[in-house]
Write a protein that holds these residues in place. Sequence first.
Motif, PDB file in Angstrom:
ATOM      1  N   LEU A  69       0.835  -1.198   0.000  1.00  0.00           N
ATOM      2  CA  LEU A  69       0.000   0.000   0.000  1.00  0.00           C
ATOM      3  C   LEU A  69       0.874   1.254   0.000  1.00  0.00           C
ATOM      4  O   LEU A  69       0.614   2.211  -0.725  1.00  0.00           O
ATOM      5  N   LEU A  70       1.934   1.253   0.806  1.00  0.00           N
ATOM      6  CA  LEU A  70       2.826   2.416   0.868  1.00  0.00           C
ATOM      7  C   LEU A  70       3.592   2.590  -0.446  1.00  0.00           C
ATOM      8  O   LEU A  70       3.844   3.725  -0.871  1.00  0.00           O
ATOM      9  N   GLU A  71       3.934   1.490  -1.101  1.00  0.00           N
ATOM     10  CA  GLU A  71       4.568   1.583  -2.422  1.00  0.00           C
ATOM     11  C   GLU A  71       3.598   2.189  -3.430  1.00  0.00           C
ATOM     12  O   GLU A  71       3.979   3.017  -4.257  1.00  0.00           O
ATOM     13  N   ARG A  72       2.341   1.804  -3.346  1.00  0.00           N
ATOM     14  CA  ARG A  72       1.307   2.386  -4.212  1.00  0.00           C
ATOM     15  C   ARG A  72       1.204   3.889  -3.943  1.00  0.00           C
ATOM     16  O   ARG A  72       1.156   4.689  -4.879  1.00  0.00           O
ATOM     17  N   LEU A  73       1.165   4.267  -2.678  1.00  0.00           N
ATOM     18  CA  LEU A  73       1.085   5.680  -2.319  1.00  0.00           C
ATOM     19  C   LEU A  73       2.280   6.447  -2.875  1.00  0.00           C
ATOM     20  O   LEU A  73       2.117   7.529  -3.449  1.00  0.00           O
ATOM     21  N   ASP A  74       3.476   5.910  -2.728  1.00  0.00           N
ATOM     22  CA  ASP A  74       4.675   6.574  -3.254  1.00  0.00           C
ATOM     23  C   ASP A  74       4.591   6.767  -4.765  1.00  0.00           C
ATOM     24  O   ASP A  74       4.910   7.842  -5.282  1.00  0.00           O
ATOM     25  N   LEU A  75       4.167   5.734  -5.468  1.00  0.00           N
ATOM     26  CA  LEU A  75       4.044   5.814  -6.925  1.00  0.00           C
ATOM     27  C   LEU A  75       3.036   6.895  -7.321  1.00  0.00           C
ATOM     28  O   LEU A  75       3.303   7.726  -8.200  1.00  0.00           O
ATOM     29  N   LEU A  76       1.893   6.902  -6.667  1.00  0.00           N
ATOM     30  CA  LEU A  76       0.865   7.898  -6.968  1.00  0.00           C
ATOM     31  C   LEU A  76       1.331   9.309  -6.605  1.00  0.00           C
ATOM     32  O   LEU A  76       1.053  10.272  -7.327  1.00  0.00           O
ATOM     33  N   ALA A  77       2.064   9.441  -5.504  1.00  0.00           N
ATOM     34  CA  ALA A  77       2.594  10.748  -5.111  1.00  0.00           C
ATOM     35  C   ALA A  77       3.643  11.224  -6.121  1.00  0.00           C
ATOM     36  O   ALA A  77       3.705  12.420  -6.437  1.00  0.00           O
ATOM     37  N   ASP A  78       4.455  10.301  -6.632  1.00  0.00           N
ATOM     38  CA  ASP A  78       5.424  10.670  -7.671  1.00  0.00           C
ATOM     39  C   ASP A  78       4.713  11.182  -8.920  1.00  0.00           C
ATOM     40  O   ASP A  78       5.115  12.195  -9.500  1.00  0.00           O
ATOM     41  N   GLU A  79       3.655  10.480  -9.329  1.00  0.00           N
ATOM     42  CA  GLU A  79       2.874  10.918 -10.490  1.00  0.00           C
ATOM     43  C   GLU A  79       2.266  12.292 -10.242  1.00  0.00           C
ATOM     44  O   GLU A  79       2.284  13.164 -11.111  1.00  0.00           O
ATOM     45  N   ASP A  80       1.729  12.495  -9.037  1.00  0.00           N
ATOM     46  CA  ASP A  80       1.129  13.774  -8.680  1.00  0.00           C
ATOM     47  C   ASP A  80       2.175  14.893  -8.693  1.00  0.00           C
ATOM     48  O   ASP A  80       1.914  15.997  -9.167  1.00  0.00           O
ATOM     49  N   THR A  81       3.360  14.607  -8.203  1.00  0.00           N
ATOM     50  CA  THR A  81       4.435  15.597  -8.195  1.00  0.00           C
ATOM     51  C   THR A  81       4.803  16.006  -9.617  1.00  0.00           C
ATOM     52  O   THR A  81       5.026  17.193  -9.895  1.00  0.00           O
TER      53      THR A  81
END
Length: 191
Positions: A69-81
């Motif tokens: 879940l945290l890896e998913r969050l990191d990936l989505l946050a990278d995309e958002d950034t």
Amino acid sequence: MEPPKPLGNDVPMPRKPVARDAVLDAYEALLIEVGERAATLDAVAKRAGVSKGGLLYHFPNKEALTTALLERLDLLADEDTELMKAAPDGSAAYFIRSSLWADTPMDRAFVAATRLAEVAHEETRRRFAAIQQRWLDVLAEDVGPEVAKAVSYMGDGLYFNAIFEGGQEGGNAGREADVEILLGVLERLRK
């Protein structure tokens, strides 16, 4: 094994979601709806429609689910950034506009992770701090470090107020005016 039979016009039948993703989606949903303690492996398996053995094949324990879940969050946050950096009207305006609950994958992963942070899950807290710092760095490039902090607090306030006031279920109809007000404040701060 035969491939799926096409539906009219030679369109293949849609495939079921991959079991691993279905399990991770179920864990995320349970965290949001009932919290960390109730998101047991049995509850996740039931919600995902898989056997407990099927769940354990992909995630040997609850910590492995949390890590995914945290890896998913990191990936989505990278995309958002990256979207923030590319926003035509600047990263600060993008950040404010995107700070309303929209039931996006990022929203769901973020809220699920907050439920882990509530129970003092240190890795989750560390990841949140890193994501916030990334966002602040991008905002600071746009508006400077002091205004970046203000923009961060504006966005956080919009997001959490929308959630607390039923934003997850009721949408953000009344919040659009708040966004426009904050964008006006942002323009005054830029000067």
